[in-house]
Design an enzyme around this catalytic site. Structure first.
Site, short mmCIF file in Angstrom:
data_model
loop_
_atom_site.label_atom_id
_atom_site.label_comp_id
_atom_site.label_asym_id
_atom_site.label_seq_id
_atom_site.Cartn_x
_atom_site.Cartn_y
_atom_site.Cartn_z
N THR A 1 0.81 -1.22 0.00
CA THR A 1 0.00 0.00 0.00
C THR A 1 0.84 1.27 0.00
OG1 THR A 1 -0.17 -0.21 2.41
CG2 THR A 1 -2.00 -1.06 1.10
N HIS B 9 7.15 -0.14 6.88
CA HIS B 9 7.26 0.74 8.05
C HIS B 9 7.45 -0.11 9.31
CE1 HIS B 9 3.12 -0.34 8.94
NE2 HIS B 9 2.73 0.11 7.75
N HIS C 111 5.55 -3.29 9.95
CA HIS C 111 5.96 -4.52 9.24
C HIS C 111 7.17 -5.18 9.89
CE1 HIS C 111 4.09 -2.21 5.75
NE2 HIS C 111 3.42 -3.34 5.73
N LYS D 223 -9.81 -0.38 9.58
CA LYS D 223 -9.96 0.87 8.85
C LYS D 223 -11.40 1.35 8.91
CE LYS D 223 -5.71 0.98 7.52
NZ LYS D 223 -4.78 1.99 8.04
N ARG E 120 -9.72 2.04 1.64
CA ARG E 120 -8.38 2.43 1.22
C ARG E 120 -8.41 3.02 -0.19
NH1 ARG E 120 -4.05 0.13 4.19
NH2 ARG E 120 -4.69 -1.43 5.71
N GLN F 125 -7.75 -13.52 0.45
CA GLN F 125 -6.61 -13.87 1.29
C GLN F 125 -6.66 -15.34 1.68
OE1 GLN F 125 -5.31 -11.12 4.39
NE2 GLN F 125 -4.64 -12.83 5.66
N ASP G 179 -4.22 -8.53 14.12
CA ASP G 179 -5.40 -7.98 13.45
C ASP G 179 -5.80 -8.83 12.23
OD1 ASP G 179 -3.15 -7.29 12.00
OD2 ASP G 179 -3.78 -5.23 11.60
N LYS H 241 -0.58 1.99 19.24
CA LYS H 241 0.31 1.50 18.20
C LYS H 241 1.58 2.34 18.16
CE LYS H 241 -2.26 -1.01 14.67
NZ LYS H 241 -2.63 -1.06 13.25
N LYS I 247 4.56 5.82 15.04
CA LYS I 247 4.04 7.09 14.53
C LYS I 247 4.78 8.25 15.19
CE LYS I 247 0.47 5.90 11.87
NZ LYS I 247 0.32 6.34 10.48
N THR I 248 5.08 9.29 14.42
CA THR I 248 5.65 10.52 14.95
C THR I 248 4.79 11.68 14.45
OG1 THR I 248 7.06 10.97 13.03
CG2 THR I 248 7.96 9.52 14.74
#
Length: 409
Positions: free
Chosen positions: A40, A45, A48, A82, A86, A171, A192, A227, A230-231
């Site tokens: 995606t 990141h 992963h 989500k 997406r 999937q 998840d 989670k 993230k910044t």
């Protein structure tokens, strides 16, 4: 210690379909397993990273990983967690992103002959005959059970499209295909993904009367359940162009005290016996453990040389030194100066240090911004060419964010 015991001791295992059988398989046999990655973005990141570490532990134990790239499923996008659908990607975007993933993943996974497999589900999903697919696969899925799955809950609140409802079926079909093509008997993924993994396990059982298995591992969260990764600037990426090695190092150097040991267990290959020694550290001693964590994680992703540079730069800055060689930087030119100057808020925006001028105004008013160790007292503060006498200035935001602004001659 077998690999299942190792993963469990590191706090990585969340849910398992048949714990006794899976434990025996992983500790005593050699199997083929897979983890899926939907392309995606053009970089992996921190989210992963856990999956890649699991794959690396498994490979070290003699198991064969399949890195499955979602050239097909990526055209729909996983609705798990989500609230909105997406963005749809083009085939070209997806192929580019997969190439980026493969390069980054190869730092930790050995893809040489026979050691691991790279697969792409576009090879079997994009040319499916829809009616035949429904007859072969769709008949085994209960819509009622699918709608009750955790992965669809948030999407149901705003409206789940039929387009997205297909994701779980596709999937699940991946597991069936990989079982037939490579005798893959285990799917692994983040917690998840539990509903999707169960779908694949059940599909193989119903169509082939064969038992396969699933394991989910813990998501990378703080001790408060939020989670990680993230910044203020967004996700912490594995691509050095998107998150520099210095910024990457600093992210891990600055984790909360309560999260250091857990991150060490999940994101490094340090022996558990060594981690236990750091677990005994308290107070300021935890800073040493944080340095070790930051160095080890940065070394895995960016190599030892970049980890050393980042560590030296951080030590120089926080030790009162002025070594800015490896600091994140932004270049500006004379054309960026209006009437010979540039306002501090404009400069911080250009360097992506703030998301908006409103945020910059708040930081300045709270005394959280300085230029070359001088606190910025006003939001109207401006810099001229004379301030760049040495060629650059260093902006400090808060206590831990340093950024070099270079004025090109």
């Amino acid at each position: 210690m077998g690999v299942f015991d190792e993963l469990e001791a590191r706090g990585m295992v969340a849910q398992i379909t048949n714990e006794e059988k899976v434990k025996k398989l992983l500790n005593e046999d050699k199997i083929t397993f897979y983890i899926g990655f939907d392309p995606t973005a053009d970089s992996l990141h921190v989210g992963h990273f856990v999956q890649i570490m699991v794959m690396a532990h498994m490979q070290k134990a003699g198991h064969t990983p399949i890195a499955l790239f979602g050239g097909g499923t990526g055209m729909i996008g996983d609705p798990s967690g989500k609230s909105d659908m997406r963005k749809m990607l083009t085939k070209e975007d997806i192929d580019h992103n997969i190439a980026c993933f493969q390069k980054q993943m190869s730092r930790l996974i050995d893809f040489s002959e026979g050691k691991a497999i790279m697969a792409n589900n576009k090879d079997w999903l994009l040319d499916l005959n829809y009616v035949e697919f429904l007859r072969k696969v769709g008949v085994h899925f209960s819509v009622n059970r699918m709608l009750a799955a955790e992965c669809y809950k948030q999407r149901l609140e705003k409206g789940l499209s039929f387009f997205e409802l297909n994701y779980m079926i596709m999937q699940s079909y991946d597991f069936l295909e990989l079982n037939e093509r490579h005798n893959c008997v285990l799917q692994m993924g983040g917690d998840d993904q539990w509903s999707n993994i169960i779908g694949g396990v059940e599909l193989v059982r119903r169509t082939k009367a064969k038992e396969v298995y699933g394991i989910t591992f813990t998501l990378l969260t703080t001790s408060e359940g939020k989670k990680m990764g993230k910044t203020e600037k967004g996700a912490v990426w594995l691509d050095p162009e998107k998150t520099s090695p210095f910024e990457f190092y600093q992210y891990w150097r600055n984790v909360d005290d309560a999260d250091v040991i857990r991150c060490m267990k999940i994101l490094t290959f340090l022996p558990l016996s060594k981690i236990a020694e750091y677990e005994a550290f308290t107070g300021s001693g935890l800073n040493q453990a944080k340095e070790v964590l930051a160095f080890e994680v940065t070394k895995l992703i960016h190599g030892e040389e970049e980890a050393m540079k980042a560590q030296e730069a951080a030590r120089a800055l926080f030790g009162g030194g002025k070594n800015s060689d490896n600091m994140p930087s932004t270049e500006i030119s004379a054309s960026d100066l209006t009437d010979g100057s540039i306002g501090i808020l404009d400069l911080m925006l250009k360097a992506s240090l703030i998301p908006s001028k409103g945020e910059g105004r708040r930081l300045v008013e709270q005394g959280g911004v300085s230029v070359d160790d001088q606190k910025v007292e006003s939001i109207t503060h401006a810099l001229t060419a004379a301030d760049f006498e040495k060629g650059f200035v260093i902006i400090k935001k808060g206590k831990k964010v340093f950024h070099k602004i270079i004025l090109q001659k």
